[in-house]
Design an enzyme around this catalytic site. Structure first.
Site, PDB file in Angstrom:
ATOM      1  N   ASP A  45       2.495   5.695  -6.807  1.00 61.37           N
ATOM      2  CA  ASP A  45       3.761   5.569  -6.071  1.00 61.37           C
ATOM      3  C   ASP A  45       4.978   5.482  -6.974  1.00 61.37           C
ATOM      4  OD1 ASP A  45       2.824   5.720  -3.506  1.00 61.37           O
ATOM      5  OD2 ASP A  45       2.198   3.629  -3.503  1.00 61.37           O
ATOM      6  N   HIS A 101      -2.593  -1.915  -9.961  1.00 58.03           N
ATOM      7  CA  HIS A 101      -3.522  -1.332  -9.002  1.00 58.03           C
ATOM      8  C   HIS A 101      -4.776  -2.181  -8.970  1.00 58.03           C
ATOM      9  CE1 HIS A 101      -5.951   1.638  -6.897  1.00 58.03           C
ATOM     10  NE2 HIS A 101      -4.802   2.159  -6.517  1.00 58.03           N
ATOM     11  N   HIS A 119       0.871  -1.185   0.000  1.00 56.16           N
ATOM     12  CA  HIS A 119       0.000   0.000   0.000  1.00 56.16           C
ATOM     13  C   HIS A 119       0.903   1.230   0.000  1.00 56.16           C
ATOM     14  CE1 HIS A 119      -3.415   2.455   0.509  1.00 56.16           C
ATOM     15  NE2 HIS A 119      -3.737   2.217   1.771  1.00 56.16           N
TER      16      HIS A 119
HETATM   17  N1  ACO Z   1       4.594  -6.605 -10.819  1.00 54.26           N
HETATM   18  C1  ACO Z   1       4.461  -7.800 -11.440  1.00 54.26           C
HETATM   19  N2  ACO Z   1       3.284  -8.442 -11.577  1.00 54.26           N
HETATM   20  C2  ACO Z   1       2.201  -7.858 -11.061  1.00 54.26           C
HETATM   21  C3  ACO Z   1       2.249  -6.620 -10.391  1.00 54.26           C
HETATM   22  C4  ACO Z   1       3.508  -5.982 -10.285  1.00 54.26           C
HETATM   23  N3  ACO Z   1       3.627  -4.817  -9.685  1.00 54.26           N
HETATM   24  N4  ACO Z   1       1.011  -6.288  -9.970  1.00 54.26           N
HETATM   25  C5  ACO Z   1       0.210  -7.282 -10.363  1.00 54.26           C
HETATM   26  N5  ACO Z   1       0.910  -8.232 -11.021  1.00 54.26           N
HETATM   27  C6  ACO Z   1       0.387  -9.442 -11.678  1.00 54.26           C
HETATM   28  C7  ACO Z   1       0.026 -10.499 -10.650  1.00 54.26           C
HETATM   29  O1  ACO Z   1       1.098 -11.369 -10.389  1.00 54.26           O
HETATM   30  C8  ACO Z   1      -1.126 -11.167 -11.334  1.00 54.26           C
HETATM   31  O2  ACO Z   1      -0.621 -12.007 -12.340  1.00 54.26           O
HETATM   32  P1  ACO Z   1      -1.272 -13.463 -12.597  1.00 54.26           P
HETATM   33  O3  ACO Z   1      -2.714 -13.206 -12.932  1.00 54.26           O
HETATM   34  O4  ACO Z   1      -0.468 -14.036 -13.711  1.00 54.26           O
HETATM   35  O5  ACO Z   1      -1.117 -14.213 -11.297  1.00 54.26           O
HETATM   36  C9  ACO Z   1      -1.857 -10.042 -12.051  1.00 54.26           C
HETATM   37  O6  ACO Z   1      -0.843  -9.068 -12.300  1.00 54.26           O
HETATM   38  C10 ACO Z   1      -2.979  -9.434 -11.264  1.00 54.26           C
HETATM   39  O7  ACO Z   1      -2.449  -8.915 -10.046  1.00 54.26           O
HETATM   40  P2  ACO Z   1      -3.109  -9.061  -8.615  1.00 54.26           P
HETATM   41  O8  ACO Z   1      -2.032  -9.283  -7.589  1.00 54.26           O
HETATM   42  O9  ACO Z   1      -4.248 -10.059  -8.666  1.00 54.26           O
HETATM   43  O10 ACO Z   1      -3.739  -7.634  -8.448  1.00 54.26           O
HETATM   44  P3  ACO Z   1      -4.278  -7.042  -7.105  1.00 54.26           P
HETATM   45  O11 ACO Z   1      -5.384  -6.140  -7.493  1.00 54.26           O
HETATM   46  O12 ACO Z   1      -4.571  -8.088  -6.101  1.00 54.26           O
HETATM   47  O13 ACO Z   1      -3.026  -6.214  -6.556  1.00 54.26           O
HETATM   48  C11 ACO Z   1      -1.475  -4.500  -6.156  1.00 54.26           C
HETATM   49  C12 ACO Z   1      -2.863  -4.853  -6.716  1.00 54.26           C
HETATM   50  C13 ACO Z   1      -1.318  -5.020  -4.718  1.00 54.26           C
HETATM   51  C14 ACO Z   1      -1.351  -2.968  -6.113  1.00 54.26           C
HETATM   52  C15 ACO Z   1      -0.398  -5.120  -7.081  1.00 54.26           C
HETATM   53  O14 ACO Z   1      -0.560  -4.625  -8.391  1.00 54.26           O
HETATM   54  C16 ACO Z   1       1.018  -4.862  -6.570  1.00 54.26           C
HETATM   55  O15 ACO Z   1       1.501  -5.627  -5.725  1.00 54.26           O
HETATM   56  N6  ACO Z   1       1.699  -3.792  -7.080  1.00 54.26           N
HETATM   57  C17 ACO Z   1       3.019  -3.443  -6.580  1.00 54.26           C
HETATM   58  C18 ACO Z   1       2.893  -2.707  -5.273  1.00 54.26           C
HETATM   59  C19 ACO Z   1       2.409  -1.297  -5.455  1.00 54.26           C
HETATM   60  O16 ACO Z   1       2.874  -0.554  -6.319  1.00 54.26           O
HETATM   61  N7  ACO Z   1       1.457  -0.888  -4.589  1.00 54.26           N
HETATM   62  C20 ACO Z   1       0.919   0.467  -4.585  1.00 54.26           C
HETATM   63  C21 ACO Z   1      -0.516   0.464  -4.968  1.00 54.26           C
HETATM   64  S1  ACO Z   1      -1.125   2.115  -5.013  1.00 54.26           S
HETATM   65  C22 ACO Z   1      -1.327   2.506  -3.391  1.00 54.26           C
HETATM   66  O17 ACO Z   1      -1.488   1.683  -2.528  1.00 54.26           O
HETATM   67  C23 ACO Z   1      -1.294   3.898  -3.036  1.00 54.26           C
END
Ligand code: ACO
Length: 443
Positions: free
Chosen positions: A378, A322, A283
């Site tokens: 971010d 996201h 987050h």
């Molecule tokens: N890098 C690589 N792969 C990713 C990323 C990433 N940053 N984000 C998502 N994916 C992939 C997942 O592995 C998944 O792949 P799959 O379907 O082959 O298993 C697919 O994309 C869908 O991702 P989910 O994890 O299901 O998406 P979710 O909505 O649960 O997660 C999150 C969202 C937590 C923000 C995620 O994208 C992430 O971890 N990003 C990196 C951390 C980040 O930047 N957080 C800040 C968010 S903004 C904020 O909080 C202010």
């Protein structure tokens, strides 16, 4: 919800398929009509679907609330596919161009932009509540020299509840208003004190002559000079970042504030829960992780290897992806514009070159486009914070400052919402049952 018969009665015998979801339970052969309102069905309606009178009724299973609306809200609107964010109906781009953070905080709390008179009173009130009790300062002095400032912030925000016990009266209008003012006013002071503590520097008291962002910069960086004079371009960039981070509907930390607030605890304790949630690397902690990631990559030559690592799931591309945006995060677009402006004042950052190239290559790569992974808020914010001279540990703390107005607005909405009750999900129990206790010597 209505069974088919009762619904037909309600419609004078004419069953209408519109705005109802027809469900047939094949276990019993019974059909049910579930009302659809605002694109949702009520989870409690499923409880009526039972195999017999003793049955608890159907539940919905939704780990991590991926498809569950927990509230009605009038604060932030997001269209994740189109990349739209509005506060109280105003597009984020308009607010960043014409407004300032304190005015946006007022908008979030009261629902309207202030009139000139309201603005004057609001600005005066926030400015005159920036001081914290001296005992808060002593509490902070008790932390280790290397305490993470976010840990210090979450403890001291929680501690504020002990200084304002009247805030327990959560339905009192004056108490609500004062909690909103105090939280928004004191957050920069707590954040700056945590920063100075890490450096072993004396805490700098708020300066009532300065605007919100300028005052924060003064509390962070003032040394022996009579007055701290922030570069207006830096102060403006920080203010824009504050606007962009002020609210984001039911994100993880807001959900924490609402969940804890639903117990009718005081708003300081509820907001402390929000700070804790924001601390997490998925987050608010993500911008800190972005800078660490850019440091690790070290040079644009290493980007292909890094991306291979992401695709092999050895790494995560921090600052990408996201839960709601499946398009470019509109906040990231605005921040990206300000990065150049800030670097003009502070000098070039080698990390920016890596960040821009990494973004370009990721957006050209099927792995990311197929999954609709774009830069989020971010991705670039950390570069601005770093250029302003903040250590990475402070990034999430700076995020918490403006998000406080969103948390408070959401908390106010919660306590004024008759449909809300203590937030308490159900579970599917997968464990053992009715086991016989075995004494220690026999195990
Ligand atoms: N890098 C690589 N792969 C990713 C990323 C990433 N940053 N984000 C998502 N994916 C992939 C997942 O592995 C998944 O792949 P799959 O379907 O082959 O298993 C697919 O994309 C869908 O991702 P989910 O994890 O299901 O998406 P979710 O909505 O649960 O997660 C999150 C969202 C937590 C923000 C995620 O994208 C992430 O971890 N990003 C990196 C951390 C980040 O930047 N957080 C800040 C968010 S903004 C904020 O909080 C202010």
């Amino acid at each position: 919800m209505a069974t088919q018969d009762t619904q037909q009665e309600r419609d004078g015998g004419a069953a209408t398929a519109e705005n109802f979801l027809s469900v047939t339970d094949n276990r019993t052969g019974k059909s049910y009509e579930l009302e659809i309102t605002d694109g949702t069905v009520r989870a409690m309606d499923f409880r009526e679907i039972k195999v017999d009178d003793d049955d608890f009724g159907l539940m919905t299973y939704d780990p991590a609330f991926k498809n569950t609306a927990s509230t009605r809200s009038r604060i932030a609107y997001i269209d994740g596919d189109a990349g739209v964010l509005e506060y109280r109906g105003y597009p984020i781009e308009e607010l960043c161009e014409h407004s300032n953070y304190l005015e946006v905080a007022y908008l979030l709390i009261y629902g309207e932009l202030p009139t000139e008179e309201q603005w004057g009173a609001w600005e005066h009130e926030i400015t005159h509540h920036t001081y914290v009790h001296e005992n808060i300062k002593k509490l902070m002095e008790g932390f280790r020299y290397d305490a993470h400032p976010m840990g210090m912030l979450l403890s001291t925000v929680g501690a504020l509840s002990t200084f304002y016990p009247g805030a327990n009266n959560i339905t009192d209008d004056d108490e609500q208003r004062m909690a909103a003012v105090r939280l928004i006013a004191k957050m920069p002071t707590l954040a700056a004190f945590a920063y100075r503590h890490n450096l072993g520097l004396p805490y700098v008291y708020p300066d009532n002559d300065l605007g919100y962002a300028e005052n924060f910069l003064s509390m962070l960086f003032k040394m022996a000079e009579w007055k701290y004079d922030a570069d207006p371009r830096l102060a403006r960039a920080l203010d824009v970042l504050f606007i962009l981070h002020a609210d984001h509907e039911q994100n993880a930390s807001t959900n924490a504030v609402r969940g804890v607030g639903s117990t009718q605890v005081d708003p300081y304790s509820a907001v402390a829960a929000g700070v804790s949630a924001l601390y997490g690397p998925l987050h608010g902690g993500a911008n800190e992780q972005v800078l660490r990631m850019l440091d690790r990559i070290g040079s644009t030559d290493n980007i292909p290897d890094f991306l291979e690592g992401v695709k092999n799931r050895e790494e995560r591309l921090m600052g990408f992806g996201h839960r709601v945006y499946k398009n470019y995060d509109p906040r990231a677009r605005i921040i990206k514009r300000h990065v150049d402006e800030v670097l003009e004042v502070t000098g070039k950052s080698p990390k920016l070159e890596i960040a821009v190239e990494l973004e370009k290559r990721a957006l050209d790569d099927e792995f990311f486009t197929e999954r609709k992974l774009y830069p989020n808020v971010d991705y670039y914010s950390g570069l601005i914070y770093e250029a302003l001279g903040m250590p990475t540990e402070m990034f999430t703390v700076i995020f918490a400052i403006p998000r406080t107005s969103g948390w408070v607005a959401q908390w106010l909405e919660l306590v004024q919402d008759d449909e809300q009750a203590i937030a308490r999900p159900r579970q599917i129990y997968d464990g053992e049952r009715e086991r016989e206790y075995v004494g220690l010597e026999e195990r």
